[in-house]
Scaffold this active site. Structure first.
Site, short mmCIF file in Angstrom:
data_model
loop_
_atom_site.label_atom_id
_atom_site.label_comp_id
_atom_site.label_asym_id
_atom_site.label_seq_id
_atom_site.Cartn_x
_atom_site.Cartn_y
_atom_site.Cartn_z
CB CYS A 23 -10.59 -5.34 -1.07
SG CYS A 23 -10.66 -5.32 -2.88
CB CYS A 59 -7.65 -4.66 -3.11
SG CYS A 59 -9.20 -3.87 -3.56
CG ASP A 60 -5.23 -5.67 -0.13
OD1 ASP A 60 -4.58 -4.91 -0.88
OD2 ASP A 60 -6.04 -5.26 0.71
#
Length: 329
Positions: A136, A139-140
């Site tokens: 992701c 996300c990261d």
């Protein structure tokens, strides 16, 4: 002795969508039962720092899911550590069978089983998940500012993630086993014009390597698909972007699906093709796949389930709002 549990509302799945549905259903006095499934807490349990959850500058993914679980339970949701293996939606009340042997009977169902990122299946990939290996970018990606990172894949997901990651990384190497991307032309054009992205054709990742104390990625080994030659690529982050698969095993043959198996819902709704069955979160969301949007859909599903149950109170086939136990042979 097998048990039969009866409830107005059964929630299947325990990510942000499921737990939020539990909170709202409990506030509506539906006394819901939530069955957690094979991965309690969902995909966020495999994430470390979360910085895009409103109200938390930074929170650990597993900690956030524990808080959601505790919140749902405090509101009145009964949370059960079981796995639903079969779901009969042919008639109401609906019947679900758990791996424990328990049968769950409910007048309405919220499906929040989520989606699972596709992985390559490497032991080293598994070792570094959450510690340099991710599926992701949104996300990261923020954690790799100024770093060299690698994206694995050649479709829309891979190209979109590579383009997004250039907002943070100093260099993005896109590793693809062919010499032609399967992404949309507009995305390919953007990738080719981006000076931070370097495609590596005819290669596949065979190993992730790094440090053990602390656990962290230092690079990957790739193999040329034609010559077999092994090459090292230094990288601090590895993003596996070979797609997502909705966890639709329970309903793929009974509910309408599209876009590779995502459950279809009515416009601006969580209603599925079967009345009384609602879908929320990544099981139905092929576009955003964010915790906050999943939670929002969990809220919608619970509110719609409440209205559905109220409208069907005169059908004469509703069951008690209070969970019950029945012993069977």
């Amino acid at each position: 002795m097998a048990e039969t549990r009866k409830t107005k509302l059964l929630i299947i799945g325990s990510g942000p969508a499921g737990y939020t549905a539990g909170v709202y259903a409990s506030r509506a006095m539906l006394d819901p039962i939530l069955v957690q499934g094979i991965e309690p807490g969902g995909q966020l349990t495999t994430t470390t720092e979360v910085e895009n959850w409103p109200g938390d500058t930074e929170v650990q993914g597993p900690d956030l899911m524990v808080r959601m679980q505790d919140h749902a339970r405090a509101m009145g949701t009964e949370i059960i550590g079981d796995i639903i293996t079969d779901l009969d939606l042919s008639s109401r009340p609906f019947h679900a069978k758990g791996d424990s042997g328990t049968t769950y009977v409910a007048d309405a169902v919220v499906l929040a089983t989520g989606a699972r990122a596709k992985w390559l299946g490497l032991d080293s990939e598994e070792k570094f998940k959450g510690f340099g290996v991710s599926a992701c970018a949104t996300c990261d990606g923020f954690f790799y500012r100024g770093q060299e990172i690698v994206v694995i894949g050649g479709g829309n997901t891979a190209v979109e993630e590579a383009l997004f990651l250039t907002n943070f990384a100093s260099k993005v190497t896109l590793v693809h086993r062919r010499d032609e991307l399967r992404a949309e032309k507009i995305l390919i054009d953007r990738l080719q014009k981006n000076p931070k992205i370097e495609p590596l054709w005819f290669h596949e990742m065979v190993e992730v390597y790094g440090t053990d104390a602390p656990l962290g990625v230092e690079g990957i080994k790739v193999k040329h698909t034609k010559t077999g030659e092994i090459t090292d690529i230094p990288a601090k982050g590895v993003f596996v972007a070979i797609g997502h698969a909705p966890a639709n095993e329970l309903v793929k043959d009974t509910l309408e699906t599209h876009m590779g198996g995502y459950v279809v819902t009515k416009p601006d709704s969580t209603e599925t093709s079967v009345p009384g069955v609602f879908a929320a979160g990544d099981l139905t969301d092929h576009k955003y796949r964010q915790a906050v949007t999943s939670a929002g859909m969990g809220c919608m599903a619970a509110l719609e389930a409440e209205r559905f149950l109220a409208e069907h109170c005169e059908d004469g086939d509703e069951i008690s709002a209070t969970p019950q136990l029945e012993g069977t042979d």
